[in-house]
Scaffold this motif. Sequence first.
Motif, PDB file in Angstrom:
ATOM      1  N   THR A 112       0.831  -1.206   0.000  1.00 18.92           N
ATOM      2  CA  THR A 112       0.000   0.000   0.000  1.00 18.92           C
ATOM      3  C   THR A 112       0.865   1.255   0.000  1.00 18.92           C
ATOM      4  O   THR A 112       0.927   1.976  -0.995  1.00 18.92           O
ATOM      5  N   ASP A 113       1.552   1.514   1.095  1.00 14.84           N
ATOM      6  CA  ASP A 113       2.398   2.707   1.134  1.00 14.84           C
ATOM      7  C   ASP A 113       3.571   2.572   0.172  1.00 14.84           C
ATOM      8  O   ASP A 113       4.214   3.564  -0.161  1.00 14.84           O
ATOM      9  N   GLY A 114       3.850   1.353  -0.281  1.00  9.26           N
ATOM     10  CA  GLY A 114       4.930   1.156  -1.249  1.00  9.26           C
ATOM     11  C   GLY A 114       4.684   1.886  -2.551  1.00  9.26           C
ATOM     12  O   GLY A 114       5.592   2.507  -3.114  1.00  9.26           O
ATOM     13  N   PHE A 115       3.439   1.828  -3.061  1.00  8.66           N
ATOM     14  CA  PHE A 115       3.205   2.549  -4.312  1.00  8.66           C
ATOM     15  C   PHE A 115       3.160   4.060  -4.066  1.00  8.66           C
ATOM     16  O   PHE A 115       3.447   4.845  -4.974  1.00  8.66           O
ATOM     17  N   ASP A 116       2.815   4.485  -2.839  1.00 11.67           N
ATOM     18  CA  ASP A 116       2.923   5.914  -2.516  1.00 11.67           C
ATOM     19  C   ASP A 116       4.365   6.382  -2.649  1.00 11.67           C
ATOM     20  O   ASP A 116       4.648   7.434  -3.234  1.00 11.67           O
ATOM     21  N   MET A 117       5.292   5.609  -2.056  1.00 11.57           N
ATOM     22  CA  MET A 117       6.700   5.978  -2.139  1.00 11.57           C
ATOM     23  C   MET A 117       7.195   5.908  -3.572  1.00 11.57           C
ATOM     24  O   MET A 117       7.975   6.763  -4.021  1.00 11.57           O
ATOM     25  N   GLY A 118       6.745   4.904  -4.316  1.00 10.22           N
ATOM     26  CA  GLY A 118       7.145   4.784  -5.710  1.00 10.22           C
ATOM     27  C   GLY A 118       6.666   5.954  -6.547  1.00 10.22           C
ATOM     28  O   GLY A 118       7.408   6.502  -7.377  1.00 10.22           O
ATOM     29  N   VAL A 119       5.427   6.376  -6.326  1.00 10.25           N
ATOM     30  CA  VAL A 119       4.888   7.521  -7.057  1.00 10.25           C
ATOM     31  C   VAL A 119       5.663   8.787  -6.693  1.00 10.25           C
ATOM     32  O   VAL A 119       5.988   9.598  -7.572  1.00 10.25           O
ATOM     33  N   GLY A 120       5.963   8.982  -5.414  1.00 12.92           N
ATOM     34  CA  GLY A 120       6.740  10.149  -5.014  1.00 12.92           C
ATOM     35  C   GLY A 120       8.094  10.183  -5.685  1.00 12.92           C
ATOM     36  O   GLY A 120       8.557  11.242  -6.145  1.00 12.92           O
ATOM     37  N   ALA A 121       8.754   9.024  -5.756  1.00 15.68           N
ATOM     38  CA  ALA A 121      10.069   8.961  -6.388  1.00 15.68           C
ATOM     39  C   ALA A 121       9.990   9.190  -7.893  1.00 15.68           C
ATOM     40  O   ALA A 121      10.957   9.657  -8.517  1.00 15.68           O
ATOM     41  N   LEU A 122       8.855   8.881  -8.494  1.00 12.42           N
ATOM     42  CA  LEU A 122       8.683   9.062  -9.938  1.00 12.42           C
ATOM     43  C   LEU A 122       8.224  10.461 -10.311  1.00 12.42           C
ATOM     44  O   LEU A 122       8.306  10.858 -11.480  1.00 12.42           O
ATOM     45  N   LEU A 123       7.724  11.214  -9.332  1.00 12.15           N
ATOM     46  CA  LEU A 123       7.068  12.497  -9.603  1.00 12.15           C
ATOM     47  C   LEU A 123       7.849  13.429 -10.526  1.00 12.15           C
ATOM     48  O   LEU A 123       7.285  13.925 -11.524  1.00 12.15           O
ATOM     49  N   PRO A 124       9.129  13.720 -10.275  1.00 21.55           N
ATOM     50  CA  PRO A 124       9.823  14.694 -11.135  1.00 21.55           C
ATOM     51  C   PRO A 124      10.036  14.195 -12.570  1.00 21.55           C
ATOM     52  O   PRO A 124      10.361  14.987 -13.451  1.00 21.55           O
ATOM     53  N   PHE A 125       9.874  12.896 -12.790  1.00 26.31           N
ATOM     54  CA  PHE A 125      10.224  12.313 -14.082  1.00 26.31           C
ATOM     55  C   PHE A 125       9.013  11.992 -14.955  1.00 26.31           C
ATOM     56  O   PHE A 125       9.140  11.940 -16.180  1.00 26.31           O
ATOM     57  N   VAL A 126       7.865  11.774 -14.345  1.00 34.96           N
ATOM     58  CA  VAL A 126       6.679  11.448 -15.137  1.00 34.96           C
ATOM     59  C   VAL A 126       5.790  12.670 -15.362  1.00 34.96           C
ATOM     60  O   VAL A 126       4.942  12.668 -16.255  1.00 34.96           O
ATOM     61  N   GLY A 127       5.976  13.713 -14.553  1.00 38.25           N
ATOM     62  CA  GLY A 127       5.199  14.938 -14.711  1.00 38.25           C
ATOM     63  C   GLY A 127       6.070  16.051 -15.239  1.00 38.25           C
ATOM     64  O   GLY A 127       6.974  16.524 -14.538  1.00 38.25           O
ATOM     65  N   LYS A 128       5.829  16.489 -16.449  1.00 40.67           N
ATOM     66  CA  LYS A 128       6.658  17.530 -17.060  1.00 40.67           C
ATOM     67  C   LYS A 128       6.097  18.935 -16.862  1.00 40.67           C
ATOM     68  O   LYS A 128       6.826  19.918 -16.951  1.00 40.67           O
ATOM     69  N   THR A 129       4.807  19.027 -16.629  1.00 40.16           N
ATOM     70  CA  THR A 129       4.184  20.322 -16.385  1.00 40.16           C
ATOM     71  C   THR A 129       3.582  20.329 -14.986  1.00 40.16           C
ATOM     72  O   THR A 129       3.450  19.285 -14.337  1.00 40.16           O
ATOM     73  N   ASP A 130       3.214  21.532 -14.535  1.00 41.95           N
ATOM     74  CA  ASP A 130       2.624  21.629 -13.200  1.00 41.95           C
ATOM     75  C   ASP A 130       1.330  20.838 -13.117  1.00 41.95           C
ATOM     76  O   ASP A 130       1.064  20.174 -12.115  1.00 41.95           O
ATOM     77  N   THR A 131       0.534  20.887 -14.157  1.00 44.11           N
ATOM     78  CA  THR A 131      -0.733  20.146 -14.160  1.00 44.11           C
ATOM     79  C   THR A 131      -0.485  18.652 -14.092  1.00 44.11           C
ATOM     80  O   THR A 131      -1.170  17.929 -13.356  1.00 44.11           O
ATOM     81  N   GLU A 132       0.490  18.162 -14.848  1.00 42.20           N
ATOM     82  CA  GLU A 132       0.795  16.726 -14.834  1.00 42.20           C
ATOM     83  C   GLU A 132       1.278  16.291 -13.454  1.00 42.20           C
ATOM     84  O   GLU A 132       0.910  15.217 -12.967  1.00 42.20           O
ATOM     85  N   ARG A 133       2.070  17.124 -12.823  1.00 41.83           N
ATOM     86  CA  ARG A 133       2.560  16.758 -11.496  1.00 41.83           C
ATOM     87  C   ARG A 133       1.442  16.797 -10.465  1.00 41.83           C
ATOM     88  O   ARG A 133       1.412  15.980  -9.538  1.00 41.83           O
ATOM     89  N   ARG A 134       0.518  17.714 -10.635  1.00 43.38           N
ATOM     90  CA  ARG A 134      -0.642  17.728  -9.744  1.00 43.38           C
ATOM     91  C   ARG A 134      -1.485  16.460  -9.928  1.00 43.38           C
ATOM     92  O   ARG A 134      -2.017  15.905  -8.962  1.00 43.38           O
TER      93      ARG A 134
END
Length: 387
Positions: free
Chosen positions: A30-52
């Motif tokens: 459960t919290d594992g995918f939370d941490m995974g998403v956080g670690a991926l955030l700067p790389f999968v979201g290129k715009t502010d909207t995508e990161r939101r």
Amino acid sequence: MILHEFMTFEVLRVIWWLLLGVLLIGFALTDGFDMGVGALLPFVGKTDTERRIVINTIGPVWEGNQVWFILGGGAIFAAWPPLYAVSFSGFYLAMFLVLAALILRPVGFKYRSKREGAAWRRNWDWALFVGGAVPALIFGVAVGNVLQGVPFHITPDLLMPRYDGNAIMKLLLLLNPFALLAGVVSLSMLLMHGAAWLGLKTEGAVQQRAQKIGTVAGIVAAVAYALAGVWLAFGIKGYQIVGEVVKDGPSNPLLSEVTHGGSWMQAYSDRPWIVIAPVLAFFGIGMAVLGLRKGKEVSTLLWSKLGITGIISSVGLTMFPFILPSTVDPNSSLTVWDSSSSHLTLFVMLICAIIFVPIILAYTAWVYKVLWGKVTEEELETNAQSY
């Protein structure tokens, strides 16, 4: 009364060893995918909207997911007091780093959108990255050190002195090559898990980037896990209890004689059925990677969960009955049979677990049902509660 008599000390010890494993796996799933998403955030979201969009896939659920982390710590404290005492003192600085990183997550969620500035939001995005990547790495490093054994001893009056050396040196010793490899396994498998979650909850460019990165992360996880297994078989000494094993005796590790030698892989000769754990690990990761490449959504997340369950289970099953081996004095090593709370404490806690764990599971299932569906740009614009 009948249930109390049926639940012998030996049975309760095994049950709580299993429950501890379940809680740790529940936290990783459960919290594992939370941490995974956080670690991926700067790389999968290129715009502010995508990161939101990325942030809002986990924003409503991350606090509930951390319940498993709290339950795991509580179970160690109540069911395995010596383990709590030794590990929390020996890994103090590493745990401080984990907690500091985890604290960045709620602060990042709450403060990121308080200002419109691009630099402000970018800095908080990297804070969320740290809050995901650092715990994922350190948890794996801790497991790598547990497999090697840690430098502690128990005095004849059952006191547990803190590790020798200063805090910085102890942290550097934890960051040894095998432990870092275990950290790579942990980080990469949670990156894959986070990518699988984003594949389910997002669409378009964010989904495609996550699936591409998750595919690579899954391959790295499988390769690193295989290398760690080979290293464990041929480069890391195992631990064995010598002589008769007293499974229902007092919780005094010094009553057992332990040798440090041979291989942890002897467990697979003694209990061949435990090979199912690494098989599930490789199979689950392989299917998750295939699902990410093909753009599957629900099944990919389920396969990822299976792979993580196999990886974590393989550690516990390989080490059983050891929980925390000692490199300084093998006879001080903590095992399932000699480091638990009393029979009555374990029984009362089991009754509480039987009552409350199903409630937690039911509530968690209901929350995910309510929040089912993808996070879209339109939803961010219409939902005033979004991050």
